[in-house]
Design an enzyme around this catalytic site. Structure first.
Site, PDB file in Angstrom:
ATOM      1  N   LYS A 111       4.430   3.176  -0.634  1.00 60.97           N
ATOM      2  CA  LYS A 111       5.382   4.104  -1.215  1.00 60.97           C
ATOM      3  C   LYS A 111       5.723   5.284  -0.309  1.00 60.97           C
ATOM      4  CE  LYS A 111       6.921   2.844  -4.362  1.00 60.97           C
ATOM      5  NZ  LYS A 111       7.125   2.422  -5.738  1.00 60.97           N
ATOM      6  N   SER A 171      -3.575  -4.174  -6.809  1.00 58.18           N
ATOM      7  CA  SER A 171      -2.315  -4.919  -6.644  1.00 58.18           C
ATOM      8  C   SER A 171      -2.355  -5.767  -5.370  1.00 58.18           C
ATOM      9  CB  SER A 171      -1.102  -3.982  -6.649  1.00 58.18           C
ATOM     10  OG  SER A 171      -1.047  -3.205  -5.472  1.00 58.18           O
TER      11      SER A 171
END
Ligand code: PMP
Length: 358
Positions: free
Chosen positions: A54, A296
């Site tokens: 991100k 994840s």
């Protein structure tokens, strides 16, 4: 120095800012866990300075807003995030001098809150019962009331664009002249799959794009669409969503950024994965490959291993690893790893006479 000692060469120049070090993560071969005859690679996004994928989006949202005039010098930035976008934004805002307020559901890991505060951001928690939409609406409310700049990661074009311009280009460069049969990813906002998907469809049409989602929240698998407001924000929670342990994946709505990947068929197959599988594979990546990734990452890797088991011999697979495992020290991912010595360690301690704890 022994003549066989490994050497490094440096980057050839110093960097002007920590922000210049975002992106250009490597593709790394899996040697012990990959099945025979399959070339399996991961792309560990923890090499970014904020230790997640991100950072790319955070930097682009701020620089896009600076270019368009949507963000004024010194103006406060506000955003709703499951954590990694917040950490990325906190790093960018610290380096560029913008105040930052983050809204985040109370269920995400403590490491996330502390890191954002460490980077100078304010973290406003929202109730678990209000789900992801609650944190999004809180950020909208705060932006409107205070005239703050809302980063809008789930809707902004700056999201998929940065993956088209960086993540995808890195993959093309690293696999130039080589097979790339499968690329495996999950989604949070959908920026990664949409941006990389745009490029792979054009430049590597033979590459199958494999998307994964939590088995407990099969929003895409259900085939049911998402209701949206005029500004593309979700109008309500998706009916197929249930709470799941894969932090950063599948908020309780199908983001506008991901809708492009659905509408333009930017993925070939969809695999469900459980949090337990994800944690098991994250732990195996640590113990058997020396790679420290989060839940994840483990979940994406679990699906890459399923794909690898079915792929024809000679296939090449690339799997995204979105963040670092260190972001999960307080979560079930690390439950089995205590602070005190276990029986085996105590036996080693007692096997020689000196330096034992009482
Ligand atoms: N894994 C983690 C830990 C994340 O924080 C995110 C982003 N929320 C993702 C995966 C998914 O990335 P994207 O938003 O690009 O779909």
């Amino acid at each position: 120095m022994h003549p066989d000692t490994r050497t490094t060469t440096g980057h050839g120049h110093p960097y002007d800012s920590i922000l210049e070090t975002v992106g250009n993560t490597p593709a790394v071969k899996i040697n012990r866990l990959a099945p025979e005859g399959i070339a399996l690679y991961v792309k560990p996004e923890f090499f970014n300075p904020g230790a997640s994928v991100k950072d790319r989006l955070a930097l682009n949202i701020i620089e896009h807003a600076e270019r368009t005039g949507a963000l004024m010098p010194g103006q406060t930035v506000v955003e709703a995030t499951s954590g990694n976008t917040g950490i990325g934004l906190a790093m960018v805002c610290a380096a560029k001098g913008y105040p930052l307020v983050i809204t985040m559901v109370e269920t995400f890991s403590i490491e996330r809150r502390k890191l954002m505060r460490y980077l100078g951001a304010k973290v406003v928690l929202t109730p678990k019962a209000e789900k992801g939409i609650g944190m999004v609406r809180k950020a909208q409310e705060l932006a409107k009331e205070n005239d703050w700049f809302l980063a809008s990661q789930f809707e902004t074009e700056a999201n998929a664009d940065i993956h088209e311009a960086t993540t995808a280009r890195e993959i093309l460069a690293d696999f130039k002249g080589q097979r790339l049969d499968y690329w495996v990813t999950g989604f949070g906002t959908g920026g990664t799959v949409t941006g990389v998907g745009r490029v792979l469809r054009k430049e590597r049409p033979e590459t199958k794009i494999i998307l994964s989602e939590p088995d407990l929240a099969p929003m895409l698998g259900s085939g049911e669409g998402q209701t949206r407001n005029d500004d593309h924000t979700p109008a309500a929670s998706h009916p197929a969503w249930q709470p799941h342990p894969i932090q950063g994946w599948s908020p309780d709505f199908i983001p506008h950024v991901l809708q492009e990947a659905i509408d333009h068929h930017l993925y070939d197959e969809l695999y469900p994965v459980s949090g337990a599988q994800g944690m098991e594979w994250a732990q195996k990546l640590a113990k058997e490959e020396g790679i420290i990734t989060g839940i994840s990452g483990g979940s994406t890797f679990a699906i890459a291993m399923e794909v690898a088991a079915k792929a024809e011999a000679g296939s090449t697979i690339l799997c995204m690893l979105p963040d670092t495992g260190e972001r999960y020290l307080s979560t079930p991912l690390f439950d089995a790893f205590g602070a005190d010595m276990n029986d085996e360690e105590t036996t080693i301690s007692r096997s020689t006479p000196g330096y034992q704890l009482g």
